[in-house]
Write a protein that holds these residues in place. Sequence first.
Motif, PDB file in Angstrom:
ATOM      1  N   ALA A  21       0.825  -1.204   0.000  1.00 47.35           N
ATOM      2  CA  ALA A  21       0.000   0.000   0.000  1.00 47.35           C
ATOM      3  C   ALA A  21       0.863   1.259   0.000  1.00 47.35           C
ATOM      4  O   ALA A  21       0.521   2.246  -0.653  1.00 47.35           O
ATOM      5  CB  ALA A  21      -0.939   0.000   1.197  1.00 47.35           C
ATOM      6  N   SER A  22       1.985   1.228   0.702  1.00 51.15           N
ATOM      7  CA  SER A  22       2.844   2.414   0.723  1.00 51.15           C
ATOM      8  C   SER A  22       3.550   2.599  -0.618  1.00 51.15           C
ATOM      9  O   SER A  22       3.870   3.720  -1.003  1.00 51.15           O
ATOM     10  CB  SER A  22       3.860   2.328   1.855  1.00 51.15           C
ATOM     11  N   THR A  23       3.748   1.517  -1.337  1.00 45.50           N
ATOM     12  CA  THR A  23       4.401   1.594  -2.648  1.00 45.50           C
ATOM     13  C   THR A  23       3.410   1.920  -3.758  1.00 45.50           C
ATOM     14  O   THR A  23       3.674   2.775  -4.596  1.00 45.50           O
ATOM     15  CB  THR A  23       5.094   0.244  -2.974  1.00 45.50           C
ATOM     16  N   ASN A  24       2.267   1.238  -3.758  1.00 46.43           N
ATOM     17  CA  ASN A  24       1.328   1.320  -4.880  1.00 46.43           C
ATOM     18  C   ASN A  24       0.052   2.082  -4.583  1.00 46.43           C
ATOM     19  O   ASN A  24      -0.750   2.283  -5.490  1.00 46.43           O
ATOM     20  CB  ASN A  24       0.949  -0.098  -5.344  1.00 46.43           C
ATOM     21  N   GLY A  25      -0.173   2.430  -3.316  1.00 47.22           N
ATOM     22  CA  GLY A  25      -1.400   3.123  -2.943  1.00 47.22           C
ATOM     23  C   GLY A  25      -2.437   2.159  -2.414  1.00 47.22           C
ATOM     24  O   GLY A  25      -2.447   0.977  -2.762  1.00 47.22           O
ATOM     25  N   LEU A  26      -3.297   2.681  -1.553  1.00 46.90           N
ATOM     26  CA  LEU A  26      -4.312   1.845  -0.901  1.00 46.90           C
ATOM     27  C   LEU A  26      -5.344   1.272  -1.865  1.00 46.90           C
ATOM     28  O   LEU A  26      -5.928   0.230  -1.598  1.00 46.90           O
ATOM     29  CB  LEU A  26      -5.045   2.654   0.176  1.00 46.90           C
ATOM     30  N   THR A  27      -5.576   1.950  -2.975  1.00 46.52           N
ATOM     31  CA  THR A  27      -6.606   1.492  -3.904  1.00 46.52           C
ATOM     32  C   THR A  27      -6.053   0.696  -5.074  1.00 46.52           C
ATOM     33  O   THR A  27      -6.795   0.357  -5.999  1.00 46.52           O
ATOM     34  CB  THR A  27      -7.429   2.676  -4.430  1.00 46.52           C
ATOM     35  N   SER A  28      -4.764   0.381  -5.037  1.00 47.93           N
ATOM     36  CA  SER A  28      -4.185  -0.426  -6.118  1.00 47.93           C
ATOM     37  C   SER A  28      -4.755  -1.835  -6.063  1.00 47.93           C
ATOM     38  O   SER A  28      -5.189  -2.322  -5.015  1.00 47.93           O
ATOM     39  CB  SER A  28      -2.659  -0.471  -5.993  1.00 47.93           C
ATOM     40  N   SER A  29      -4.750  -2.504  -7.192  1.00 48.62           N
ATOM     41  CA  SER A  29      -5.298  -3.860  -7.234  1.00 48.62           C
ATOM     42  C   SER A  29      -4.511  -4.802  -6.329  1.00 48.62           C
ATOM     43  O   SER A  29      -5.084  -5.685  -5.694  1.00 48.62           O
ATOM     44  CB  SER A  29      -5.344  -4.388  -8.665  1.00 48.62           C
ATOM     45  N   ALA A  30      -3.213  -4.600  -6.234  1.00 47.23           N
ATOM     46  CA  ALA A  30      -2.388  -5.445  -5.366  1.00 47.23           C
ATOM     47  C   ALA A  30      -2.760  -5.231  -3.903  1.00 47.23           C
ATOM     48  O   ALA A  30      -2.896  -6.194  -3.140  1.00 47.23           O
ATOM     49  CB  ALA A  30      -0.911  -5.155  -5.585  1.00 47.23           C
ATOM     50  N   ALA A  31      -2.928  -3.977  -3.485  1.00 49.64           N
ATOM     51  CA  ALA A  31      -3.285  -3.680  -2.094  1.00 49.64           C
ATOM     52  C   ALA A  31      -4.666  -4.253  -1.761  1.00 49.64           C
ATOM     53  O   ALA A  31      -4.862  -4.800  -0.673  1.00 49.64           O
ATOM     54  CB  ALA A  31      -3.253  -2.178  -1.842  1.00 49.64           C
ATOM     55  N   ILE A  32      -5.576  -4.159  -2.688  1.00 47.70           N
ATOM     56  CA  ILE A  32      -6.911  -4.702  -2.458  1.00 47.70           C
ATOM     57  C   ILE A  32      -6.838  -6.223  -2.307  1.00 47.70           C
ATOM     58  O   ILE A  32      -7.464  -6.803  -1.419  1.00 47.70           O
ATOM     59  CB  ILE A  32      -7.874  -4.287  -3.586  1.00 47.70           C
ATOM     60  N   ARG A  33      -6.048  -6.875  -3.144  1.00 48.54           N
ATOM     61  CA  ARG A  33      -5.899  -8.329  -3.059  1.00 48.54           C
ATOM     62  C   ARG A  33      -5.294  -8.733  -1.723  1.00 48.54           C
ATOM     63  O   ARG A  33      -5.786  -9.636  -1.044  1.00 48.54           O
ATOM     64  CB  ARG A  33      -5.046  -8.853  -4.216  1.00 48.54           C
ATOM     65  N   TYR A  34      -4.232  -8.040  -1.301  1.00 52.34           N
ATOM     66  CA  TYR A  34      -3.609  -8.345  -0.010  1.00 52.34           C
ATOM     67  C   TYR A  34      -4.579  -8.092   1.137  1.00 52.34           C
ATOM     68  O   TYR A  34      -4.627  -8.848   2.099  1.00 52.34           O
ATOM     69  CB  TYR A  34      -2.337  -7.507   0.181  1.00 52.34           C
ATOM     70  N   SER A  35      -5.365  -7.040   1.019  1.00 52.96           N
ATOM     71  CA  SER A  35      -6.349  -6.716   2.049  1.00 52.96           C
ATOM     72  C   SER A  35      -7.402  -7.818   2.155  1.00 52.96           C
ATOM     73  O   SER A  35      -7.790  -8.216   3.257  1.00 52.96           O
ATOM     74  CB  SER A  35      -7.014  -5.379   1.724  1.00 52.96           C
ATOM     75  N   GLN A  36      -7.850  -8.319   1.015  1.00 47.61           N
ATOM     76  CA  GLN A  36      -8.832  -9.397   1.020  1.00 47.61           C
ATOM     77  C   GLN A  36      -8.244 -10.673   1.620  1.00 47.61           C
ATOM     78  O   GLN A  36      -8.922 -11.393   2.355  1.00 47.61           O
ATOM     79  CB  GLN A  36      -9.338  -9.653  -0.396  1.00 47.61           C
ATOM     80  N   GLU A  37      -6.977 -10.948   1.305  1.00 41.22           N
ATOM     81  CA  GLU A  37      -6.316 -12.118   1.872  1.00 41.22           C
ATOM     82  C   GLU A  37      -6.181 -11.983   3.390  1.00 41.22           C
ATOM     83  O   GLU A  37      -6.395 -12.945   4.132  1.00 41.22           O
ATOM     84  CB  GLU A  37      -4.952 -12.327   1.223  1.00 41.22           C
ATOM     85  N   LEU A  38      -5.841 -10.781   3.850  1.00 38.98           N
ATOM     86  CA  LEU A  38      -5.750 -10.527   5.283  1.00 38.98           C
ATOM     87  C   LEU A  38      -7.123 -10.679   5.936  1.00 38.98           C
ATOM     88  O   LEU A  38      -7.242 -11.300   7.003  1.00 38.98           O
ATOM     89  CB  LEU A  38      -5.178  -9.131   5.545  1.00 38.98           C
TER      90      LEU A  38
END
Length: 56
Positions: A21-38
Amino acid sequence: MSKNELVRLIEKKRSELIQIASTNGLTSSAAIRYSQELDHLLNTYNRKYTQTSKTY
């Protein structure tokens, strides 16, 4: 999976989410995927290791 293993996975995923999230932003697809996994890991922990009391 033991409670300690699950806690370690949660901590690892949380750390990864913060980094992504700090690299790509909170709304990036990667951050969303990691958030869902968490979320999935946290829900698993809550189902297995917390007691819910129903009060009416």
